[in-house]
Scaffold this motif. Structure first.
Motif, short mmCIF file in Angstrom:
data_model
loop_
_atom_site.label_atom_id
_atom_site.label_comp_id
_atom_site.label_asym_id
_atom_site.label_seq_id
_atom_site.Cartn_x
_atom_site.Cartn_y
_atom_site.Cartn_z
N TYR A 189 -5.96 -4.49 3.99
CA TYR A 189 -6.23 -3.25 4.71
C TYR A 189 -7.71 -2.94 4.92
O TYR A 189 -8.05 -2.07 5.72
CB TYR A 189 -5.60 -2.07 3.96
N GLY A 190 -8.59 -3.60 4.12
CA GLY A 190 -10.01 -3.27 4.21
C GLY A 190 -10.36 -2.10 3.30
O GLY A 190 -9.49 -1.41 2.77
N ALA A 191 -11.68 -1.87 3.14
CA ALA A 191 -12.17 -0.90 2.16
C ALA A 191 -11.81 0.54 2.54
O ALA A 191 -11.48 1.36 1.68
CB ALA A 191 -13.68 -1.05 2.02
N ARG A 192 -11.87 0.86 3.83
CA ARG A 192 -11.64 2.24 4.25
C ARG A 192 -10.21 2.70 3.92
O ARG A 192 -10.00 3.77 3.32
CB ARG A 192 -11.91 2.35 5.76
N GLY A 209 0.82 -1.21 0.00
CA GLY A 209 0.00 0.00 0.00
C GLY A 209 0.85 1.25 0.00
O GLY A 209 2.07 1.20 -0.24
N LYS A 263 -6.65 5.39 -2.51
CA LYS A 263 -7.16 5.96 -3.77
C LYS A 263 -7.12 7.48 -3.74
O LYS A 263 -6.79 8.13 -4.74
CB LYS A 263 -8.62 5.50 -4.01
N THR A 317 -8.10 1.29 1.83
CA THR A 317 -7.81 1.30 0.38
C THR A 317 -8.46 2.53 -0.28
O THR A 317 -7.95 3.04 -1.27
CB THR A 317 -8.21 0.00 -0.34
N SER A 318 -9.55 3.01 0.30
CA SER A 318 -10.13 4.24 -0.28
C SER A 318 -9.23 5.44 0.06
O SER A 318 -9.14 6.39 -0.73
CB SER A 318 -11.58 4.45 0.18
N TYR A 334 -4.82 -7.73 -3.81
CA TYR A 334 -5.02 -8.24 -2.44
C TYR A 334 -4.89 -7.15 -1.37
O TYR A 334 -4.97 -7.44 -0.19
CB TYR A 334 -4.02 -9.38 -2.17
N GLU A 363 -6.90 -4.80 -0.65
CA GLU A 363 -8.15 -4.59 0.10
C GLU A 363 -8.35 -5.69 1.16
O GLU A 363 -8.82 -5.43 2.26
CB GLU A 363 -9.35 -4.53 -0.85
N LYS A 364 -7.91 -6.90 0.81
CA LYS A 364 -7.96 -8.00 1.80
C LYS A 364 -7.10 -7.61 3.02
O LYS A 364 -7.48 -7.84 4.16
CB LYS A 364 -7.42 -9.28 1.16
#
Ligand SMILES: Cc1cc2nc3c(=O)[nH]c(=O)nc-3n(C[C@H](O)[C@H](O)[C@H](O)COP(=O)(O)OP(=O)(O)OC[C@H]3O[C@@H](n4cnc5c(N)ncnc54)[C@H](O)[C@@H]3O)c2cc1C
Length: 548
Positions: free
Chosen positions: A495-498, A216, A504, A500-501, A490, A492-493
């Protein structure tokens, strides 16, 4: 495209079949053909190229730039479908060397860099096992690490300053400044500051509990001790946020003496506990390689002894005496651990070694204290060359780095390793393991026949299972080799959605048009950075042929 670029570009542009084939590969499992390879002459070339790409992105939506140095990236980070920008041909010079500060262009190979620093008794201690091949920009791009990271940390700890061309085609000098000065900074700095501050809690909680991490965007250390340092985010970002044109590193003195203790293990079961005991003695390095790696080294010893005379060959075989003795006593070692102590004087080193040996005397292991640097060199060569030996010499099958860089805290190893072995055992794969045992970072390299159906399914299934396990132990899916194409799906797996957003958002702040190395770190819908893209872009041929 080439003609348009050559109107402003002073370096060389190459779209020959040979160049496109060569730059379709790095040291990963992928093959992706670029449209054009460019060799910039200087930073003006980089600035002008970024400006042109940005201006023409609407006209040619597939345009992008993948920065590249030596192309030893194992994640697919140094390949892309559009323009590959290679720094090693021209932008490889020393800029300044003052005390323990050295500024170089990104394309300088580490082996040339090291000659310059060692001449003054200094070293960049995060050098990699690929140090005979890689370059400084790649270390910056991947936030590289190596055998000395246990004590000294990663590339992120040695970058004092950089010059980076941002997506607005401005080359900025990036260096730390007091947090109180953030108000007077440009928009991009303020946006990063606000993003991190607004999500402080989530970001803190998401930090993997390991000694090193390249997964990340590294949002954790940008604001630290009232200092704001954007290099902490740019390092390891795989050229997805900007392109480095100069890097200033901090160096450390080379240790006067060192002593290597080699530990042979026949049974892996006590590994976790053994590592824990050794770490108490604070070695400078604690590395490992397995029996298959050792066999390869013995089998392909000629490679090690290129340009060496008869006497050295005899010495090399003689130096395997501890292994041969061990075989006679009851079998080949399953794992070899290298424990190095460094310091000022020989007496002190001997004391440290003896203390460590005493501490582990109840383990069922054989211990060999190397006599001198020459003998230690043999073990280090095997460790550093392990992946390369595999890539070059195994026929019919090829090395498949996809779960190649997992890390968990060493105290979890006693439970983690048996579970990992169980998962790998389900697939009946041949694989080698080497790595940085002291950090809990293992490089698992399976050998696979890519012409057989189902390869991409195995890659997907094993990645899911191994990463689930790593995450249960609060580890990271990549400690040093970075995300590239192989791990971006992978993130998102992990770190999770928050989080990874938030990643972004980071990408949007720096590169709103997605011109820098797309699909690395942030997936492109239906394109690079997805599992489908992995499956459809596997290199069927062996890549080592192309000399990466
Ligand atoms: C045999 C072998 C052993 C290895 N051992 C290690 C190891 O011990 N530790 C480790 O960390 N890695 C290791 N690696 C991986 C790799 O060698 C390192 O990450 C290395 O530092 C990459 O350097 P490079 O010059 O080859 O970079 P490249 O592969 O060319 O690029 C690496 C990344 O950096 C980006 N990049 C390149 N130039 C720039 C620039 N100017 N600005 C911004 N981004 C840029 C690229 O886009 C890419 O994403 C190994 C690889 C091999 C093949």
């Amino acid at each position: 495209m080439k003609e348009e670029i050559l109107k402003f570009f002073k370096g060389v542009a190459d779209d020959s079949e040979e160049a496109l084939a060569k730059y379709s590969k790095d040291a990963s499992i992928f093959e992706i053909r670029p449209k054009l390879v460019l060799y910039p002459l200087d930073s003006d070339d980089v600035v002008n190229l970024v400006e042109w790409v940005s201006a023409n992105k609407e006209k040619y939506p597939d345009l992008s730039i993948t920065a590249r140095c030596a192309g030893t990236d194992m994640s697919g980070g140094a390949i892309g479908e559009s323009i590959v920008l290679d720094f090693t041909r021209y932008m490889n010079k020393l800029i300044t060397f003052d005390g323990d500060r050295i500024t170089v262009e990104p394309g300088m190979l580490y082996r040339d860099f090291e000659k310059i620093t060692l001449a003054k008794g200094l070293i960049l201690p995060c050098y990699t096992a690929s140090k005979s091949m890689n370059a400084m920009g790649g270390m910056f791009g991947n936030n590289s690490a190596g055998e000395k990271t246990l004590k000294y940390g990663k590339a992120e700890d040695y970058i004092l300053e950089s010059k980076v061309v941002f997506a607005d085609a401005v080359e900025r000098t990036v260096k730390p400044f007091p947090l109180s000065e953030i108000v007077g900074q440009e928009e991009i700095y303020k946006k990063v500051y606000n993003l991190i501050k607004e999500n402080e809690g989530e970001i803190k909680n998401a930090k993997p509990n390991v000694h090193k991490n390249s997964a990340g965007y590294y949002v954790w250390n940008v604001i630290k001790n009232n200092i704001f340092d954007l290099n902490k985010l740019l390092v390891g970002s795989q050229g997805t946020l900007g392109i480095a044109t100069e890097i200033t590193f901090k160096l450390v003195p080379v240790a006067q003496s060192s002593k290597l203790v080699v530990i042979f293990m026949r049974d892996l079961e006590p590994l976790g506990r053994l590592v824990g005991e050794i770490l108490v003695e604070k070695p400078e390095a604690l590395e490992a390689y397995d029996d298959k790696t050792l066999w390869l080294a013995i089998k392909f010893f000629r490679e090690f002894l290129k340009n060496k005379g008869f006497l050295e060959i005899v010495k090399f075989f003689w130096s395997f005496l501890p292994e041969f003795k061990m075989m006679l006593r009851g079998g080949f070692p399953k794992l070899v651990l290298l424990v190095e102590f460094a310091g000022e004087n020989e007496q002190n080193l001997n004391y440290k070694c003896e203390k460590m040996i005493e501490k582990i005397k109840n383990f069922q292991v054989e211990v060999h204290v190397t006599k001198d640097r020459n003998e230690a060199g043999k073990y280090w060569d095997i460790r550093r060359e392990s992946f390369n030996l595999l890539r070059k010499h195994i026929h019919g099958k090829r090395t498949a780095p996809f779960i190649d860089d997992i890390i968990v805290r060493p105290e979890f190893l006693p439970k983690f390793l048996p579970e990992l072995n169980r998962i790998l055992g389900e697939y009946k794969l041949i694989y080698t393991i080497a790595g940085h045992a002291g950090d809990g970072n293992f490089h698992i390299i399976p050998l696979m026949d890519f012409s057989r159906p189902g390869v991409s399914q195995v890659i997907n299934e094993l990645s899911e299972k191994v990463y689930d396990l790593v995450l249960r132990y609060q580890g990271s899916i990549t400690a040093e080799h970075n995300d590239g194409l192989i791990r971006t799906p992978y993130l998102e797996k992990m770190y999770g959605a928050r989080i990874t957003s938030i990643f972004k958002e980071v990408k949007k702040i720096f590169d709103p048009k997605n011109i820098f190395n797309p699909g690395k770190k942030i997936p492109v819908a239906g394109g690079p950075g997805t599992k489908e893209y992995i499956a459809s872009h596997l290199a069927l041929e062996h890549h080592a042929k192309h000399g990466v």
